[in-house]
Design an enzyme around this catalytic site. Structure first.
Site, PDB file in Angstrom:
ATOM      1  N   ASP A  21     169.447  84.106  22.168  1.00  0.00           N
ATOM      2  CA  ASP A  21     170.059  84.672  20.951  1.00  0.00           C
ATOM      3  C   ASP A  21     170.388  86.148  21.172  1.00  0.00           C
ATOM      4  OD1 ASP A  21     167.467  85.625  20.859  1.00  0.00           O
ATOM      5  OD2 ASP A  21     167.096  85.056  18.775  1.00  0.00           O
ATOM      6  N   SER A  22     170.075  86.654  22.383  1.00  0.00           N
ATOM      7  CA  SER A  22     170.574  87.970  22.792  1.00  0.00           C
ATOM      8  C   SER A  22     172.095  87.981  22.778  1.00  0.00           C
ATOM      9  CB  SER A  22     170.060  88.320  24.190  1.00  0.00           C
ATOM     10  OG  SER A  22     170.316  87.271  25.099  1.00  0.00           O
ATOM     11  N   ASP A  49     168.069  79.089  22.718  1.00  0.00           N
ATOM     12  CA  ASP A  49     167.221  79.763  21.724  1.00  0.00           C
ATOM     13  C   ASP A  49     167.441  79.207  20.322  1.00  0.00           C
ATOM     14  OD1 ASP A  49     165.435  81.619  22.700  1.00  0.00           O
ATOM     15  OD2 ASP A  49     166.888  83.258  22.766  1.00  0.00           O
ATOM     16  N   LYS A  59     164.058  77.085  22.932  1.00  0.00           N
ATOM     17  CA  LYS A  59     163.050  78.158  23.011  1.00  0.00           C
ATOM     18  C   LYS A  59     162.877  78.753  21.627  1.00  0.00           C
ATOM     19  CE  LYS A  59     163.803  82.384  25.040  1.00  0.00           C
ATOM     20  NZ  LYS A  59     163.597  83.298  23.888  1.00  0.00           N
ATOM     21  N   GLU A  94     160.345  81.742  19.292  1.00  0.00           N
ATOM     22  CA  GLU A  94     159.480  82.924  19.428  1.00  0.00           C
ATOM     23  C   GLU A  94     158.219  82.794  18.573  1.00  0.00           C
ATOM     24  OE1 GLU A  94     161.789  86.408  18.512  1.00  0.00           O
ATOM     25  OE2 GLU A  94     163.279  85.993  20.074  1.00  0.00           O
ATOM     26  N   GLU A 128     157.348  88.640  27.171  1.00  0.00           N
ATOM     27  CA  GLU A 128     158.255  89.799  27.187  1.00  0.00           C
ATOM     28  C   GLU A 128     157.519  91.098  26.860  1.00  0.00           C
ATOM     29  OE1 GLU A 128     161.936  89.265  25.073  1.00  0.00           O
ATOM     30  OE2 GLU A 128     162.482  91.384  25.247  1.00  0.00           O
TER      31      GLU A 128
HETATM   32  O1  KIV Z   1     167.550  85.993  23.905  1.00  0.00           O
HETATM   33  C1  KIV Z   1     167.230  86.244  25.081  1.00  0.00           C
HETATM   34  O2  KIV Z   1     168.052  86.565  25.944  1.00  0.00           O
HETATM   35  C2  KIV Z   1     165.814  86.154  25.418  1.00  0.00           C
HETATM   36  C3  KIV Z   1     165.394  86.719  26.746  1.00  0.00           C
HETATM   37  C4  KIV Z   1     165.398  88.193  26.680  1.00  0.00           C
HETATM   38  C5  KIV Z   1     164.105  86.175  27.181  1.00  0.00           C
HETATM   39  O3  KIV Z   1     165.047  85.666  24.655  1.00  0.00           O
END
Ligand code: KIV
Length: 275
Positions: free
Chosen positions: A44-45, A83, A113, A115, A182
């Protein structure tokens, strides 16, 4: 050969390192896939590096599905982890399963994924029970940036370090196949890595983790809004792009591009009839 959750388990067992990079589009996914990287994270970056947001809070399920579909097409070999965006799993275990299912069905993810540690363990268990592999993410979890009061290293105090160990054990017990750690002190990440039977994927957590992940624009020098301490620039692609864009601008404006070899021919006698 396709990387799967079994590849991750085997790597942990044999002590071989795992590699993961983010990607958000087909062309980049193909380049990463063909480099032999084990896994591609549609992070989600993308809110930061693709959409220009200051954080990941506004990223939607639709954003994630849109980019995941493109990445999945370009990644026949890498394990595609997608994510779950902010508020797609925190609201209820039911929402978590439904949205994880959407990322698999519509986004063609191989795994999702999310969090958090102990608090999201019930959601992880329910998603895993539905047959969807889950990668957990602990330490600095960017969706909680407002709760943390900024992007800062996690687990420095004794209480915070104990909580992180508890989080790691909780996500493992809930059935996660791997956990991203992280921005955590190296020695703490080493200890967590030793305690877990699932692989740890570090980002700002030292080389002792079972694998590493980076945002590809960070490692290629393509994103300069902010650069965390843990980023290594493996190439300066941003500079190469800037130089190429500048040269294109110059060549179009001075008439040297396109050249003859970039154009299509037509018989002169046809053209003459048109004048
Ligand atoms: O969203 C993302 O790119 C991440 C990484 C920084 C692990 O969660």
């Amino acid at each position: 050969m396709k990387n799967t959750v079994l590849t991750f388990a085997k790597a942990k067992e044999e002590g071989t390192k795992l590699t993961m990079l983010t990607a958000y589009d087909y062309s980049t996914a193909k380049l990463i896939n063909d480099s032999g990287i084990n896994s591609i994270l549609v992070g989600d970056s993308l809110g930061n590096v693709m959409l220009g947001y200051e954080d990941t809070i506004s990223v939607t399920m639709e954003d994630m599905i849109h980019h995941a579909k493109a990445v999945a097409k370009g990644a026949p070999d890498a394990l595609v982890v997608v994510d779950m965006p902010f508020m797609s799993y925190q609201t209820s275990v039911y929402d978590a399963v439904v949205n994880a299912g959407r990322l698999m069905k519509e986004g063609r993810a191989n795994a999702v994924k999310l969090e958090g540690g102990t608090t999201v363990a019930p959601a992880i268990k329910a998603i895993v029970d539905a047959g969807i592999p889950v990668c957990a993410h602990i330490g600095l979890t960017p969706q909680s940036i407002n709760a943390f009061g900024g992007n800062r290293v996690q687990g420095k105090s004794e209480a915070a370090a104990k909580q992180l160990i508890e989080d790691a054990l909780a996500v493992e017990a809930a059935g996660a196949f791997a956990v991203v750690i992280e921005a955590v002190p190296k020695k703490l990440a080493d200890l967590i890595t030793k305690k877990l039977s699932i692989p740890t994927i570090g980002i700002g957590a030292g080389e002792g983790c079972d694998g590493q992940v980076l945002v590809y624009q960070d490692m290629l020098g393509m994103f300069s809004d902010f650069t965390p301490k843990f980023v290594k620039r493996f190439a300066n692609v941003g500079e190469v792009m800037r130089a190429a864009f500048k040269q294109y601008d110059e060549e179009v404006k001075n008439g040297s591009f396109p050249a003859v070899e970039h154009t299509y021919a037509i018989d002169d006698d046809i053209i003459e009839k048109l004048y």
